[in-house]
Motif scaffolding. Sequence first.
Motif, PDB file in Angstrom:
ATOM      1  N   UNK A 109      -3.203  18.952  -7.898  1.00 41.91           N
ATOM      2  CA  UNK A 109      -2.053  18.704  -7.042  1.00 41.91           C
ATOM      3  C   UNK A 109      -2.193  19.454  -5.723  1.00 41.91           C
ATOM      4  N   UNK A 110      -2.085  18.743  -4.621  1.00 42.35           N
ATOM      5  CA  UNK A 110      -2.291  19.326  -3.299  1.00 42.35           C
ATOM      6  C   UNK A 110      -1.296  20.440  -2.996  1.00 42.35           C
ATOM      7  N   UNK A 111      -0.114  20.376  -3.583  1.00 44.33           N
ATOM      8  CA  UNK A 111       0.890  21.411  -3.366  1.00 44.33           C
ATOM      9  C   UNK A 111       0.465  22.754  -3.906  1.00 44.33           C
ATOM     10  N   UNK A 112      -0.381  22.771  -4.937  1.00 48.51           N
ATOM     11  CA  UNK A 112      -0.893  24.038  -5.479  1.00 48.51           C
ATOM     12  C   UNK A 112      -1.666  24.784  -4.400  1.00 48.51           C
ATOM     13  N   UNK A 113      -2.471  24.056  -3.653  1.00 46.04           N
ATOM     14  CA  UNK A 113      -3.283  24.677  -2.604  1.00 46.04           C
ATOM     15  C   UNK A 113      -2.430  24.977  -1.371  1.00 46.04           C
ATOM     16  N   UNK A 114      -1.598  24.031  -0.967  1.00 46.46           N
ATOM     17  CA  UNK A 114      -0.786  24.223   0.238  1.00 46.46           C
ATOM     18  C   UNK A 114       0.218  25.357   0.077  1.00 46.46           C
ATOM     19  N   UNK A 115       0.749  25.542  -1.116  1.00 46.50           N
ATOM     20  CA  UNK A 115       1.702  26.629  -1.342  1.00 46.50           C
ATOM     21  C   UNK A 115       1.031  27.996  -1.297  1.00 46.50           C
ATOM     22  N   UNK A 116      -0.290  28.010  -1.312  1.00 45.53           N
ATOM     23  CA  UNK A 116      -1.030  29.268  -1.287  1.00 45.53           C
ATOM     24  C   UNK A 116      -1.516  29.643   0.103  1.00 45.53           C
ATOM     25  N   UNK A 117      -1.158  28.863   1.112  1.00 44.34           N
ATOM     26  CA  UNK A 117      -1.581  29.150   2.478  1.00 44.34           C
ATOM     27  C   UNK A 117      -0.550  30.014   3.194  1.00 44.34           C
ATOM     28  N   UNK A 118      -1.040  30.967   3.934  1.00 47.20           N
ATOM     29  CA  UNK A 118      -0.199  31.820   4.785  1.00 47.20           C
ATOM     30  C   UNK A 118      -0.395  31.363   6.222  1.00 47.20           C
ATOM     31  N   UNK A 119       0.700  31.025   6.896  1.00 41.95           N
ATOM     32  CA  UNK A 119       0.608  30.552   8.277  1.00 41.95           C
ATOM     33  C   UNK A 119       1.351  31.452   9.256  1.00 41.95           C
ATOM     34  N   UNK A 120       2.120  32.392   8.726  1.00 36.99           N
ATOM     35  CA  UNK A 120       2.875  33.320   9.569  1.00 36.99           C
ATOM     36  C   UNK A 120       2.455  34.728   9.194  1.00 36.99           C
TER      37      UNK A 120
ATOM     38  N   UNK B 239      -4.212  29.912   9.588  1.00 37.88           N
ATOM     39  CA  UNK B 239      -3.931  29.843   8.145  1.00 37.88           C
ATOM     40  C   UNK B 239      -5.074  30.407   7.301  1.00 37.88           C
ATOM     41  N   UNK B 240      -4.685  31.089   6.241  1.00 34.06           N
ATOM     42  CA  UNK B 240      -5.649  31.625   5.285  1.00 34.06           C
ATOM     43  C   UNK B 240      -5.028  31.583   3.897  1.00 34.06           C
ATOM     44  N   UNK B 241      -5.867  31.713   2.879  1.00 30.68           N
ATOM     45  CA  UNK B 241      -5.412  31.620   1.499  1.00 30.68           C
ATOM     46  C   UNK B 241      -4.889  32.960   1.004  1.00 30.68           C
ATOM     47  N   UNK B 242      -3.701  32.938   0.415  1.00 30.46           N
ATOM     48  CA  UNK B 242      -3.144  34.115  -0.239  1.00 30.46           C
ATOM     49  C   UNK B 242      -3.714  34.154  -1.654  1.00 30.46           C
ATOM     50  N   UNK B 243      -4.509  35.173  -1.943  1.00 29.28           N
ATOM     51  CA  UNK B 243      -5.239  35.236  -3.215  1.00 29.28           C
ATOM     52  C   UNK B 243      -4.309  35.296  -4.421  1.00 29.28           C
ATOM     53  N   UNK B 244      -3.259  36.059  -4.339  1.00 26.52           N
ATOM     54  CA  UNK B 244      -2.344  36.219  -5.473  1.00 26.52           C
ATOM     55  C   UNK B 244      -1.579  34.918  -5.732  1.00 26.52           C
ATOM     56  N   UNK B 245      -1.070  34.307  -4.682  1.00 29.24           N
ATOM     57  CA  UNK B 245      -0.310  33.060  -4.841  1.00 29.24           C
ATOM     58  C   UNK B 245      -1.204  31.938  -5.361  1.00 29.24           C
ATOM     59  N   UNK B 246      -2.434  31.856  -4.853  1.00 32.10           N
ATOM     60  CA  UNK B 246      -3.339  30.807  -5.315  1.00 32.10           C
ATOM     61  C   UNK B 246      -3.666  30.976  -6.790  1.00 32.10           C
ATOM     62  N   UNK B 247      -3.923  32.191  -7.204  1.00 33.57           N
ATOM     63  CA  UNK B 247      -4.238  32.439  -8.616  1.00 33.57           C
ATOM     64  C   UNK B 247      -3.065  32.067  -9.517  1.00 33.57           C
ATOM     65  N   UNK B 248      -1.861  32.494  -9.139  1.00 35.28           N
ATOM     66  CA  UNK B 248      -0.674  32.173  -9.947  1.00 35.28           C
ATOM     67  C   UNK B 248      -0.411  30.670  -9.992  1.00 35.28           C
ATOM     68  N   UNK B 249      -0.486  30.001  -8.834  1.00 40.55           N
ATOM     69  CA  UNK B 249      -0.235  28.559  -8.781  1.00 40.55           C
ATOM     70  C   UNK B 249      -1.280  27.773  -9.565  1.00 40.55           C
ATOM     71  N   UNK B 250      -2.552  28.165  -9.437  1.00 38.94           N
ATOM     72  CA  UNK B 250      -3.617  27.461 -10.126  1.00 38.94           C
ATOM     73  C   UNK B 250      -3.503  27.621 -11.637  1.00 38.94           C
ATOM     74  N   UNK B 251      -3.291  28.835 -12.111  1.00 36.19           N
ATOM     75  CA  UNK B 251      -3.199  29.062 -13.555  1.00 36.19           C
ATOM     76  C   UNK B 251      -1.963  28.391 -14.150  1.00 36.19           C
ATOM     77  N   UNK B 252      -0.871  28.362 -13.417  1.00 34.10           N
ATOM     78  CA  UNK B 252       0.322  27.664 -13.898  1.00 34.10           C
ATOM     79  C   UNK B 252       0.051  26.167 -14.028  1.00 34.10           C
ATOM     80  N   UNK B 253      -0.586  25.593 -13.012  1.00 34.35           N
ATOM     81  CA  UNK B 253      -0.916  24.164 -13.039  1.00 34.35           C
ATOM     82  C   UNK B 253      -1.850  23.839 -14.199  1.00 34.35           C
ATOM     83  N   UNK B 254      -2.904  24.632 -14.363  1.00 28.62           N
ATOM     84  CA  UNK B 254      -3.869  24.354 -15.421  1.00 28.62           C
ATOM     85  C   UNK B 254      -3.266  24.564 -16.803  1.00 28.62           C
ATOM     86  N   UNK B 255      -2.477  25.615 -16.973  1.00 32.15           N
ATOM     87  CA  UNK B 255      -1.846  25.858 -18.280  1.00 32.15           C
ATOM     88  C   UNK B 255      -0.914  24.720 -18.674  1.00 32.15           C
TER      89      UNK B 255
END
Length: 130
Positions: free
Chosen positions: A35-46, A55-71
């Motif tokens: 789901x594209x929202x998993x990746x987009x919700x992990x981007x920091x733009x401000x 924009x860059x990837x927030x490591x903590x948010x990406x890990x939480x979003x990805x593991x929630x999606x996969x689980x």
Amino acid sequence: MGNIAFYALIFTLFLQFAFGAIDYSGVNRTFLNLYRGVIEASLITVGDDGEPTYPYFDEIALKENLYTYLDENITRYVTHYTTGIYYFDLEDELMCTSHHCSGVKITLKADINYFFHYENAKSYVVNKRN
């Protein structure tokens, strides 16, 4: 008696193969349609100062979003899987040493049964548009 044992073995192997193929397809579909929202919700733009930043990837948010999606989506097909998250810089594609990474590669490995083993990777990058 020998025929019954032979047919039972063949039937068991057929079922393992058939259900394994269905589970492999489900894992592949779930991972490739990440789901594209998993990746987009992990981007920091401000930035921390409230100003727009590259924009860059927030490591903590990406890990939480990805593991929630996969689980929520892969556990119906397999009981055990491993994931890897590799951050890299877009310019040189080397490992990112700062916490402002513009690219990420996500890997997934899963043992479905004796016949099927799933392994795949997807990369996401933040590109500039003019």
